[in-house]
Design a protein around this motif. Structure first.
Motif, PDB file in Angstrom:
ATOM      1  N   PRO A   8      11.722  23.736  23.664  1.00  0.00           N
ATOM      2  CA  PRO A   8      10.477  23.358  24.163  1.00  0.00           C
ATOM      3  C   PRO A   8       9.544  23.668  23.044  1.00  0.00           C
ATOM      4  N   GLU A  45       3.486  20.513  24.667  1.00  0.00           N
ATOM      5  CA  GLU A  45       3.708  19.907  25.556  1.00  0.00           C
ATOM      6  C   GLU A  45       4.436  18.445  25.520  1.00  0.00           C
ATOM      7  N   HIS A  98      10.128  18.077  22.647  1.00  0.00           N
ATOM      8  CA  HIS A  98      11.389  19.008  22.226  1.00  0.00           C
ATOM      9  C   HIS A  98      11.815  18.842  20.938  1.00  0.00           C
ATOM     10  N   THR A 156      14.151  14.855  17.460  1.00  0.00           N
ATOM     11  CA  THR A 156      12.924  15.302  18.268  1.00  0.00           C
ATOM     12  C   THR A 156      12.769  14.033  19.412  1.00  0.00           C
ATOM     13  N   LEU A 207      16.573  15.829  29.639  1.00  0.00           N
ATOM     14  CA  LEU A 207      15.283  15.808  29.881  1.00  0.00           C
ATOM     15  C   LEU A 207      14.673  15.157  31.286  1.00  0.00           C
ATOM     16  N   ARG A 237      -0.868  17.292  19.980  1.00  0.00           N
ATOM     17  CA  ARG A 237       0.034  18.262  20.869  1.00  0.00           C
ATOM     18  C   ARG A 237       0.210  19.568  19.911  1.00  0.00           C
TER      19      ARG A 237
END
Length: 255
Positions: A11, A14, A17, A27, A56, A178
């Motif tokens: 992680p 938000e 990953h 990614t 995920l 992010r």
């Protein structure tokens, strides 16, 4: 049953990953029920990329678009199959599109690797890349050009950051909403051939233009982020300006 490379989901921010593969990262960026995939590893990583998406709790078909940082085999190797299997559009910078299509090639050749085989770290690395499919045809014929300005209409609203040097059309992707920056191979945090971790550039044999690659770091230094997701090496938590300063300082340690 064929061996599949291991991976680890890390992680970063938000819905963001970093996927750590054995030799290269990719990614995943989630927004609502959709994903953006950035890069895709070697050809032999094709099933692993799909497994990372399922890890995920998503499906490969949830990927709205694939973004390419640059056209080296370790970043695009799985993408032609992924795009064909799942009907997903693949994008790269306009200057990088002909490279991804293999109209020309800007990557280390087998001859370049052989000339550096005297370096102790090169032979074991080379064995892995051959096993990972580095000698296969990895062109992505259907790749589409991106505008150089964002945000893009994809999950996470990535903003392309031109960083030419490693290849002519290398792009990083800034995720200002992010607080994250996907740096591809413009700035990495480790590689089997350097033997140390922390912000750095790759060895010279990987760059089309090493001087330009060093100069392109300035484009990253002026972005705002709290975490960097490199193409190689672990996640880096810290600002881009500090990471760039460290990479420039470490350049003397990289052959």
């Amino acid at each position: 049953m064929a061996h599949r490379p291991a991976f680890r989901l890390v992680p970063a921010a938000e819905g963001v990953h970093l996927v750590r593969g054995p030799a290269v990262n990719w990614t995943l960026i989630a927004e609502g029920g959709a994903l953006t995939l950035v890069d895709g590893g070697y050809p032999a990583y094709a099933d692993t990329v799909e497994e990372s998406i399922r890890a995920l709790g998503r499906r490969p078909g949830d990927v709205a678009g694939v973004l390419i940082t640059h056209g080296h085999v370790d970043h695009i190797g799985s993408l032609a199959r992924f795009a064909e299997r799942h009907g997903v559009p693949v994008f790269a910078g306009a200057a990088e599109v002909p490279h991804v299509r293999r109209e020309f090639l800007q990557q280390a050749t087998p001859g370049t690797v052989l000339r550096n085989a005297w370096r102790p770290r090169v032979p074991p690395w080379a064995l892995h890349l051959v096993a990972a499919g580095a000698l296969r045809d990895c062109r992505v014929a259907g790749v589409r050009p991106l505008p150089t300005e964002g945000p893009l209409d994809l999950p996470g609203r990535p903003v392309p950051v031109p960083t030419p040097g490693h290849t002519t059309g290398h792009l990083c992707y800034h995720l200002p909403e992010r607080g994250a920056l996907v740096t591809g191979d413009a700035l990495v945090t480790g590689h089997p051939l350097t033997g140390f971790t922390g912000p750095q550039i790759l060895p010279s044999m990987f760059h089309h233009d090493r001087a330009a690659a060093l100069a392109a770091l300035e484009a990253l230094a002026t972005t705002t982020a709290e975490v960097l997701l490199p193409g190689h090496g672990p996640l880096w938590r810290g600002g881009p300006a500090d990471a760039v300063a460290r990479a420039r300082e470490a350049a003397a340690r990289v052959w």
